[in-house]
Design an enzyme around this catalytic site. Structure first.
Site, PDB file in Angstrom:
ATOM      1  N   ASP A  30     -14.773  38.877   6.864  1.00  0.00           N
ATOM      2  CA  ASP A  30     -15.316  38.041   7.587  1.00  0.00           C
ATOM      3  C   ASP A  30     -16.596  37.717   6.704  1.00  0.00           C
ATOM      4  O   ASP A  30     -17.326  39.069   6.496  1.00  0.00           O
ATOM      5  CB  ASP A  30     -15.905  38.501   9.099  1.00  0.00           C
ATOM      6  CG  ASP A  30     -15.427  37.579   9.411  1.00  0.00           C
ATOM      7  OD1 ASP A  30     -14.714  37.375  10.945  1.00  0.00           O
ATOM      8  OD2 ASP A  30     -16.782  36.909   9.403  1.00  0.00           O
ATOM      9  N   ILE A  31     -16.935  36.194   6.912  1.00  0.00           N
ATOM     10  CA  ILE A  31     -18.010  35.724   5.883  1.00  0.00           C
ATOM     11  C   ILE A  31     -19.343  36.248   6.651  1.00  0.00           C
ATOM     12  O   ILE A  31     -20.237  36.157   6.284  1.00  0.00           O
ATOM     13  CB  ILE A  31     -17.944  34.792   5.335  1.00  0.00           C
ATOM     14  CG1 ILE A  31     -18.507  33.966   5.005  1.00  0.00           C
ATOM     15  CG2 ILE A  31     -18.617  34.005   6.855  1.00  0.00           C
ATOM     16  CD1 ILE A  31     -18.240  33.103   4.181  1.00  0.00           C
ATOM     17  N   ASN A  87      -9.563  35.498  18.767  1.00  0.00           N
ATOM     18  CA  ASN A  87      -9.616  34.986  20.667  1.00  0.00           C
ATOM     19  C   ASN A  87      -8.519  34.204  20.622  1.00  0.00           C
ATOM     20  O   ASN A  87      -8.041  33.659  19.229  1.00  0.00           O
ATOM     21  CB  ASN A  87     -10.880  34.364  20.218  1.00  0.00           C
ATOM     22  CG  ASN A  87     -11.742  35.774  19.837  1.00  0.00           C
ATOM     23  OD1 ASN A  87     -12.120  36.536  20.519  1.00  0.00           O
ATOM     24  ND2 ASN A  87     -12.904  35.861  19.096  1.00  0.00           N
ATOM     25  N   VAL A  96     -12.179  29.063  14.564  1.00  0.00           N
ATOM     26  CA  VAL A  96     -10.764  29.013  13.585  1.00  0.00           C
ATOM     27  C   VAL A  96     -10.018  28.696  14.402  1.00  0.00           C
ATOM     28  O   VAL A  96      -9.267  29.279  14.524  1.00  0.00           O
ATOM     29  CB  VAL A  96     -10.818  30.360  12.862  1.00  0.00           C
ATOM     30  CG1 VAL A  96      -9.940  29.535  11.842  1.00  0.00           C
ATOM     31  CG2 VAL A  96     -12.164  29.889  12.124  1.00  0.00           C
ATOM     32  N   HIS A 100      -5.865  34.647  14.158  1.00  0.00           N
ATOM     33  CA  HIS A 100      -6.313  35.891  13.569  1.00  0.00           C
ATOM     34  C   HIS A 100      -6.782  36.758  14.293  1.00  0.00           C
ATOM     35  O   HIS A 100      -7.011  36.690  15.389  1.00  0.00           O
ATOM     36  CB  HIS A 100      -7.372  35.394  12.705  1.00  0.00           C
ATOM     37  CG  HIS A 100      -8.237  34.167  13.044  1.00  0.00           C
ATOM     38  ND1 HIS A 100      -8.311  32.980  13.659  1.00  0.00           N
ATOM     39  CD2 HIS A 100      -9.646  34.802  13.553  1.00  0.00           C
ATOM     40  CE1 HIS A 100      -9.431  33.119  14.421  1.00  0.00           C
ATOM     41  NE2 HIS A 100     -10.508  33.880  14.194  1.00  0.00           N
ATOM     42  N   HIS A 102      -9.714  40.093  14.102  1.00  0.00           N
ATOM     43  CA  HIS A 102     -10.286  41.296  13.768  1.00  0.00           C
ATOM     44  C   HIS A 102     -10.384  42.446  13.768  1.00  0.00           C
ATOM     45  O   HIS A 102     -10.137  42.879  15.174  1.00  0.00           O
ATOM     46  CB  HIS A 102     -11.467  40.727  15.135  1.00  0.00           C
ATOM     47  CG  HIS A 102     -11.928  39.068  14.554  1.00  0.00           C
ATOM     48  ND1 HIS A 102     -13.503  38.455  14.286  1.00  0.00           N
ATOM     49  CD2 HIS A 102     -11.675  38.123  15.749  1.00  0.00           C
ATOM     50  CE1 HIS A 102     -13.255  36.893  14.442  1.00  0.00           C
ATOM     51  NE2 HIS A 102     -12.072  37.138  14.943  1.00  0.00           N
TER      52      HIS A 102
END
Ligand code: AMP
Ligand code: ZN
Length: 114
Positions: A30-31, A87, A96, A100, A102
């Site tokens: 993750d950025i 989410n 986004v 995905h 996390h």
């Protein structure tokens, strides 16, 4: 999907720190990490949210969980514990719109969420 940031990461059109890749899923850092380990694991197929999953997608997500196990072990957070979460839609905190998960760990996670 052309304007999806995660599809661009999959296609290596924008840089990211890849952790894992196979035919079905990729994982990258993750950025904006919220914990010492914060890796995103995503299906290669563009699925906007978990509500958009088709019947054939469920086995991809089962595979994704297998990959999450592998990454958690490799990053040394398996025994201490970690969180794997997705989410969905605005009130779920989704930003986004490419499905995905996390994978977060390396510190004490707290509940309730949010
Ligand atoms: P979510 O709120 O579940 O949609 O989370 C989206 C996540 O994607 C956030 O944790 C962001 O920090 C992360 N993110 C956004 N852009 C990038 C990127 N280019 N590379 C890696 N992670 C990203
Ligand atoms: Zn996408």
């Amino acid at each position: 999907m052309a304007d999806c940031i995660f599809c661009k990461i999959i296609d290596k059109k924008i840089p990211s720190k890849f952790v894992y890749e196979d035919d079905l899923v990729v994982a990258f850092e993750d950025i904006n990490p919220q914990s010492p380990v914060h890796t995103l694991i995503i299906p290669k197929k563009h699925i906007p949210t978990m509500l958009d999953m088709q019947e054939e997608d469920y086995q991809v997500i089962a595979h994704l969980f297998k990959v999450a196990n592998k990454i958690a072990r490799e990053k040394g957070i398996a025994d201490r514990g970690f969180r794997l979460l997705t989410n969905c839609n605005p009130e779920g905190g989704q930003i986004v719109y490419h499905l995905h998960f996390h994978l977060m760990g390396g510190r004490q996670m707290r509940s309730p969420f949010g």
